[in-house]
Design a protein around this motif. Structure first.
Motif, mmCIF file in Angstrom:
data_model
loop_
_atom_site.group_PDB
_atom_site.id
_atom_site.type_symbol
_atom_site.label_atom_id
_atom_site.label_comp_id
_atom_site.label_asym_id
_atom_site.label_seq_id
_atom_site.Cartn_x
_atom_site.Cartn_y
_atom_site.Cartn_z
ATOM 1 N N LEU A 22 33.359 40.034 35.887
ATOM 2 C CA LEU A 22 33.942 41.124 36.661
ATOM 3 C C LEU A 22 35.018 40.546 37.568
ATOM 4 N N ASN A 23 36.106 41.280 37.734
ATOM 5 C CA ASN A 23 37.095 40.942 38.754
ATOM 6 C C ASN A 23 36.696 41.679 40.032
ATOM 7 N N SER A 41 42.586 36.760 42.276
ATOM 8 C CA SER A 41 41.365 37.481 41.933
ATOM 9 C C SER A 41 40.168 36.567 42.167
ATOM 10 N N MET A 110 36.419 43.086 30.970
ATOM 11 C CA MET A 110 35.280 42.205 31.238
ATOM 12 C C MET A 110 35.395 40.854 30.531
ATOM 13 N N VAL A 178 27.503 48.487 36.177
ATOM 14 C CA VAL A 178 28.748 48.487 35.416
ATOM 15 C C VAL A 178 28.755 49.710 34.515
ATOM 16 N N ASN A 236 42.167 46.652 43.446
ATOM 17 C CA ASN A 236 42.658 46.297 42.120
ATOM 18 C C ASN A 236 44.008 47.001 41.927
ATOM 19 N N THR A 266 37.346 46.940 37.007
ATOM 20 C CA THR A 266 37.427 45.501 36.817
ATOM 21 C C THR A 266 38.575 45.174 35.883
#
Length: 308
Positions: A22-23, A41, A110, A178, A236, A266
């Motif tokens: 995940l970011n 990130s 992902m 998620v 993001n 993400t």
């Protein structure tokens, strides 16, 4: 995991994990003259993962078999290309049959394909007894994609540049929800959008260092970062563009918000996630969505397979 014999003949490596990432945030801080975007990130490994089996082939052929993939993969997917790149870099004449158990959704942000490629490089390095160290494998991986070196280095990391500057960091053990809608998004289309913000102010790891007082004195704790600061003081940059291209991203975020969670996309999407500090049950979600609760991982399960 150790090699086992297949029918007393061919060496085999079974069930090699390829974890997703995940970011936690993704800031675009500029753009190089060659068009590549500069980013910052935190890439975090999670326990939602594909698995890969490798069988040695003495005839030098590279073949691949899909097990469980909802959509057919291209004949020369990243796993095959990783095997070919490793052979070209080393002059190895051995081959392999790759069986991919696909569980990480595609077009999710992902890193599923990159993680598969990294696990193939790590596994084949052992199967073929090549003895390459981590940096050598990462250099080969960079030819395949910017995320591949992260998975080879195998630690949750602060990532900069175009993805090649990787600094390991630590985060507290945590749970995340998620959510992946059925639709995907084109990474190329998102990055090409004129609406993409490309001038976010550069951040520092020091500003997110964890300590009891919440001050920058947390640098004394080396690379242990404050998860809550990362999630509340960042964003993001790709998310607004992705939301305009794929309304389901907004729907997933709104659903997480309705569960009392703060959703965020993400990577380049379309998966979104939220920190889940408790294990309360989640409400029903639209049909076709994939919803999974995951834990973060400090270290890749195969990190001890290579040195350097």
């Amino acid at each position: 995991m150790t090699p086992v014999q297949s029918g007393g003949a061919l060496p085999r490596l079974m069930g090699l994990p390829a974890p997703a990432k995940l970011n936690l945030f993704l800031h675009i801080t500029g753009r190089r003259a060659d068009g590549y975007h500069l980013l910052q990130s935190v890439f975090m490994l999670i326990d939602w993962q594909d698995t890969i089996d490798l069988d040695l082939r003495q005839d030098g052929q590279i073949t691949r078999e899909d097990l469980g993939s909802p959509t057919p993969l291209p004949e020369r997917d990243l796993c095959v290309r990783a095997a070919e790149a490793l052979r070209e870099a080393t002059g190895c004449t051995l081959g392999a049959h790759i069986r991919l158990h696909k569980r990480i959704p595609a077009e999710a942000g992902m890193g599923g394909g990159s993680s598969d490629a990294a696990t193939c490089l790590i596994g084949l390095n052992r199967l073929w007894q090549l003895g390459l160290d981590r940096q050598a494998l990462a250099s080969i991986g960079l030819q395949l994609g910017a995320d591949v070196p992260f998975f080879i280095h195998g630690r949750t990391a602060w990532v900069e540049g175009v993805g090649e500057i990787i600094t390991p960091v630590r985060l507290p053990p945590s749970r995340f929800v998620v959510v992946k809608p059925p639709t995907g998004a084109s990474t190329q289309q998102i990055f090409a959008s004129p609406d993409l913000k490309r001038d976010t102010k550069t951040a520092t790891m020091l500003s997110f260092a964890a300590d009891d007082n919440g001050s920058e004195a947390g640098a004394k704790l080396e690379s242990f970062l404050n998860l809550q600061k990362l999630l509340t003081e960042t964003h993001n940059d790709l998310q607004p563009v992705a939301q305009s291209l794929c309304p389901e991203v907004s729907q997933c975020i709104n659903w997480l918000n309705s569960q009392g969670l703060q959703g965020r996309m993400t990577g380049s999407g379309t998966a979104v996630f939220a920190h889940q500090p408790d294990l309360k049950a989640l409400g029903s979600h639209p049909e076709g969505w994939r919803v999974q609760t995951c834990s973060n991982m400090d270290v890749h399960p195969l990190a001890h397979w290579h040195t350097g």
